[in-house]
Design an enzyme around this catalytic site. Structure first.
Site, mmCIF file in Angstrom:
data_model
loop_
_atom_site.group_PDB
_atom_site.id
_atom_site.type_symbol
_atom_site.label_atom_id
_atom_site.label_comp_id
_atom_site.label_asym_id
_atom_site.label_seq_id
_atom_site.Cartn_x
_atom_site.Cartn_y
_atom_site.Cartn_z
ATOM 1 N N ASP A 1 0.806 -1.221 0.000
ATOM 2 C CA ASP A 1 0.000 0.000 0.000
ATOM 3 C C ASP A 1 0.838 1.270 0.000
ATOM 4 O O ASP A 1 0.323 2.361 -0.224
ATOM 5 C CB ASP A 1 -0.860 0.036 1.274
ATOM 6 C CG ASP A 1 -2.100 -0.813 1.139
ATOM 7 O OD1 ASP A 1 -2.549 -1.024 0.010
ATOM 8 O OD2 ASP A 1 -2.603 -1.262 2.175
HETATM 9 C C1 BGC Z 1 0.373 1.267 6.332
HETATM 10 C C2 BGC Z 1 0.028 0.042 5.520
HETATM 11 C C3 BGC Z 1 -1.452 -0.097 5.419
HETATM 12 C C4 BGC Z 1 -2.093 1.201 4.938
HETATM 13 C C5 BGC Z 1 -3.604 1.053 4.974
HETATM 14 C C6 BGC Z 1 -0.314 2.484 5.784
HETATM 15 O O1 BGC Z 1 -0.037 3.571 6.582
HETATM 16 O O2 BGC Z 1 1.769 1.438 6.365
HETATM 17 O O3 BGC Z 1 0.583 -1.124 6.130
HETATM 18 O O4 BGC Z 1 -1.788 -1.116 4.533
HETATM 19 O O5 BGC Z 1 -1.694 2.281 5.740
HETATM 20 O O6 BGC Z 1 -4.287 2.160 4.644
HETATM 21 C C1 NOJ Z 2 -1.565 -3.783 5.462
HETATM 22 C C2 NOJ Z 2 -2.758 -3.855 4.565
HETATM 23 O O1 NOJ Z 2 -3.871 -4.274 5.307
HETATM 24 C C3 NOJ Z 2 -2.522 -4.781 3.416
HETATM 25 O O2 NOJ Z 2 -3.611 -4.763 2.544
HETATM 26 C C4 NOJ Z 2 -1.249 -4.419 2.692
HETATM 27 O O3 NOJ Z 2 -1.060 -5.355 1.689
HETATM 28 C C5 NOJ Z 2 -0.068 -4.366 3.641
HETATM 29 N N1 NOJ Z 2 -0.363 -3.485 4.723
HETATM 30 C C6 NOJ Z 2 1.215 -3.910 2.967
HETATM 31 O O4 NOJ Z 2 1.193 -2.564 2.667
#
Ligand code: BGC
Ligand code: NOJ
Length: 817
Positions: free
Chosen positions: A487
């Site tokens: 993400d």
């Molecule tokens: C986090 C990710 C997460 C995303 C969700 C980010 O700030 O680092 O792990 O999936 O937010 O919106």
């Molecule tokens: C947490 C999110 O829930 C997931 O969808 C994503 O793939 C990982 N973070 C990595 O960014």
């Protein structure tokens, strides 16, 4: 250093000291009523939706960390001394303390000056309430005169509003107190037909429902005025902060015990029967009274607790292993499965790290979570798949999230996370492999939750597949969109505005940045779809999937191979990310894991080479980091990934979720020693002895462990609600132990450490119980050479699905001849 120990016989983790490095939590509830509870009784409860139907208040990010909970106070009425039997909130030194987190329940016990107290917290199946079964024993040689005070703070339902809208909320609170029951009815007078109640089995000496009266001016939870003076104020909340406290007096002879039951619950009345009498403003209690009466009775409580234990015994009994490794046994047999159920129930909503306000159910998250829970709750997995696919867009893309209460796609976040559609194929294939329920493909499901748009689920999968083909970039690789699995790799968001969302801001046209990760995922999903199509007799579809998969493999090998590992992506300038030509972020984990899982590079040695590079550049003693070198500064063209300091989260932490991809890849190249070694590095049970470094619960996986670039290398964060749960469970059960579900049966293909002499798995599968004994006399890592089923040798290593029978099917598998 340890803060407790496992009691595997009871399926419990036992914490021996209250001041764990962080609150160590557990979950209550498995259907509609949920809560989390820390080892010192902190936490909160909600009905279905942690944001919209929050029952009790919790204060995130407080000092001390864990404020708000299911508190009890004991007071010695002879001396005036009072304390909390769960340590918080008074933090009085206890002579003995023990917290037992079990499957769907938590028991906290302690002893202070020879007054012993135990509280068992759980949610009965089929109910929307929680029970606190409290018992107190006088271990002194003389009689004890005690007072017991309960305490919870009601949340005014919408947790977001509750935490922000004080100008209104300080004036809306309303309660009723009738027959030892406190009813919380804020907003019931207008549009709500639900209320909360807090009941007690004993005659009350008093009660309080106004927090600030109970506490007294300028005091906190550690020193409530009512408890200090030994007498409730019988306050009735009007506005401010509705609260629930019962006061019970207990006189105990030496050796005598007393049991008190508290019930906290959620109840809905029919809209036209809200009030009793009908023209009054008094809550109609007719429908809730029998429920309360039932659970204030000790026998019903005992029966409900036994039922809960049987429920969990049944769920966990579906896959049980006896291996030479204690950490494998307890994670597979108990805790990892339990954590998978938590991700099924709660997705990423409510934990110590997730405030319950933010995220709904993620499209990719929930599809991946299926891998970990589908065998335990196949019917509910089916429903989840149909809900998820109904949020798919007609283009084949998907709403990135949906709200569990409405089951509607979340417009604020929208779509264009270009990996999303393929996870649906992965989720559906896991479901069919488990159940053999091909009929699900014929279910007619809406697109975009729009009536009239229904198409068979199979058509949804086809559109998922086409989605990528319609969105290829300059190298023929899939365009990344807003982000793929990572993400935080936001290649189409160039942001220099503080606070701007990296995930919803797109200020590039999106026609250049490509993802090698999605290319790998596409190949994996296309191969699954081909298998599905073949079994449906759709040869043309199957051929097309395989042809496109082969074409994409070629593109990966041409533009996605960097010489010693797979490239991660191409940025908006068409430059590679995750390549030796980069200054930082030269090698990423995701494309190595995903491409190899898809079978890319298995034949020509590239897979092994990539895995060697992972070992050389990314593996640490605490797990495998996400990329190297970590980004030392903010790169506007990379996005959120470089917003994190080096070693944290997506910027080179050990992002545990994707370690299993490498572990699976290692099993695919046959390296059981290394696969198991990597698994053990992140296995929380195996890290129990380094509790002062790891800091999170040793019984559940965490989303991340700080990487080697962080000053806190080895420190875990974001435990419980993470894709790590499903992926580690899937990996150890299906790829290391190798008892793998396939469309036509169960594959037996262990890839284990050479030193293992063998292991036994008991697996319920499509109506049969298989007892599979794996023997490894020659110290191999892989390769079933002999397979006997009920004493008869069969060829190959697939146990074909067969009609169900009552006695177990006995299987013996011998590795290496
Ligand atoms: C986090 C990710 C997460 C995303 C969700 C980010 O700030 O680092 O792990 O999936 O937010 O919106
Ligand atoms: C947490 C999110 O829930 C997931 O969808 C994503 O793939 C990982 N973070 C990595 O960014």
């Amino acid at each position: 250093m340890r803060f407790g120990h496992f009691d595997d016989g009871k399926r419990e983790y036992v914490i021996n000291q209250p001041n764990t490095p962080l609150p160590w939590i557990n979950y209550l509830g498995c259907e509609a009523y949920f809560g989390f509870i820390s080892n010192t009784a902190g936490g909160y409860s909600f009905y279905r939706d942690a944001r919209l139907r929050r029952l009790t208040r919790y204060r995130y990010n407080q000092a001390p960390f864990d404020v708000g909970g299911r508190y009890l106070y004991l007071r010695d009425n002879d001396t005036g001394e009072f304390w909390s039997p769960s340590w918080q909130p008074t933090r009085t030194k206890l002579d003995q303390y023990e917290c037992r987190h079990g499957m769907g329940y938590t028991i906290i016990g302690s002893s202070h000056k020879k007054i012993e107290a135990w509280t068992c917290y759980f949610v009965p199946l089929g109910e929307t309430l929680e029970i606190w079964k409290f018992s107190v024993t006088n271990r002194r040689k003389k009689p004890a005169k005690l007072s017991v005070f309960s305490s919870i703070e009601f949340c005014l339902w919408d947790a977001q509003d509750d935490a922000t809208n004080f100008q209104r909320n300080f004036s809306t609170g309303q309660v009723e107190v009738v027959d030892e029951v406190i009813y919380h009815k804020t907003e019931y007078r207008e549009r709500r037909n639900h209320f909360a109640y807090f009941a007690c089995s004993e005659k009350l000496a008093g009660f309080d429902t106004q927090r600030d009266t109970f506490l007294g001016a300028c005091r906190g939870w550690d020193n409530p005025a009512a408890v200090e003076r030994g007498k409730s104020f019988n306050s009735v909340a009007h506005g401010w902060a509705p609260h629930g406290s019962h006061h019970v007096k207990v006189n105990l002879k030496p050796g005598e015990s007393k049991e008190i039951i508290f019930v906290l619950g959620y109840h809905e009345n029919p809209v036209d029967q809200k009030f009793d009498p009908p023209d009054s403003q008094t809550v109609n209690k007719q429908t809730v009274k029998p429920v309360i009466a039932k659970y204030l009775d000790g026998q019903s409580v005992t029966a409900a607790f036994e039922k809960l234990r049987r429920y969990w015994g049944n769920l966990l009994g579906i896959y049980q292993v006896q291996s030479p490794d204690v950490h494998v046994n307890r994670m597979v047999n108990i805790w990892n499965a339990c954590q998978c159920m938590a991700t099924f129930n709660l997705s990423r909503s409510a934990s110590f790290y997730e405030s319950g306000i933010g995220r709904g159910l993620g499209f990719r998250d929930s599809n991946q979570d299926l891998l970990g829970f589908v065998h335990m709750v196949p019917c509910r997995a089916r429903e989840r798949i149909l809900d998820l696919s109904a949020t798919q867009l007609k283009t084949g893309g998907a709403f990135h999230q949906y709200q569990p209460l409405t089951k509607r796609g979340n417009h604020d976040l929208g779509s264009n996370f270009n990996d999303d559609p393929h996870w649906l194929i992965i989720g559906v294939s896991a479901y069919i492999k488990e159940t053999g329920d091909w009929g699900i493909l014929d279910e007619r499901v809406q697109f975009e939750n729009e009536a009239g748009s229904e198409q068979p689920l199979y058509e949804h999968l086809r559109r998922s597949f086409n989605y990528t083909l319609e969105r290829l970039g300059p190298h023929g690789l899939p365009l990344i969109g807003r982000a793929d699995w990572n993400d935080c790799l936001n290649l189409n968001c160039f942001s220099n505005t503080p606070g701007q969302s990296f995930q919803t801001t797109t200020n590039k046209d999106g026609k250049v940045a490509e993802s090698v990760f999605i290319a790998g995922l596409f190949v994996l999903a296309a191969k699954e779809l081909a298998k599905i199509a073949t079994r449906r007799g759709l040869k043309k579809d199957a051929d097309r999937c395989l042809a496109e998969a082969a074409r994409m493999e070629e593109v990966i090998l041409k533009h996605g191979w960097d010489g010693a590992w797979f490239v991660r992506a191409y940025d908006d300038f068409g430059k590679p990310i995750g390549s030796k030509v980069c200054d930082e972020g030269k090698i990423f984990i995701e494309s190595q894991g995903m491409c190899i899982m898809a079978g890319v590079g298995l034949k020509d040695g590239k897979a092994r080479l990539a895995l060697e590079s992972v070992n050389k550049h990314l593996a640490t003693r605490h797990g495998i980091v996400l990329q190297q070198p970590a980004f030392s500064k903010y790169y506007i063209h990379l996005g959120e990934i470089s917003s994190y300091p080096p070693g944290y989260k997506e910027n080179a932490s050990i992002f545990c979720h994707n370690n299993p991809w490498i572990i699976i890849a290692e099993t695919m190249v046959g390296d059981g020693n290394r696969a198991f070694d990597y698994y053990t590095r992140i296995n929380p049970s195996a890290r129990e002895n380094i509790g002062e470094v790891h800091r999170c619960e040793p019984y559940v996986f965490a989303q991340m462990i700080a990487g080697k670039d962080a000053p806190t290398h080895g420190e875990a964060k974001n435990s419980w609600l993470t894709g790590t749960a499903a992926w580690t469970y899937f990996t150890v059960t299906q790829w290391i132990l190798g008892i793998r579900t396939e469309y036509d049966g169960l594959r037996v293909d262990p890839v284990i450490p050479a030193k293992w002499k063998g292991f036994t798995v008991t697996r319920r599968f499509r109506g049969n119980t298989y007892v599979i004994e794996v023997k490894n006399p020659k110290g191999k890592q892989r390769g079933v050479k002999k397979l006997r089923v009920d004493g008869k040798e069969i060829a190959g290593n697939l146990l074909p699905a067969c009609p169900s029978r009552s006695e177990p099917i006995r299987v013996e598998a011998v590795l290496g001849g």
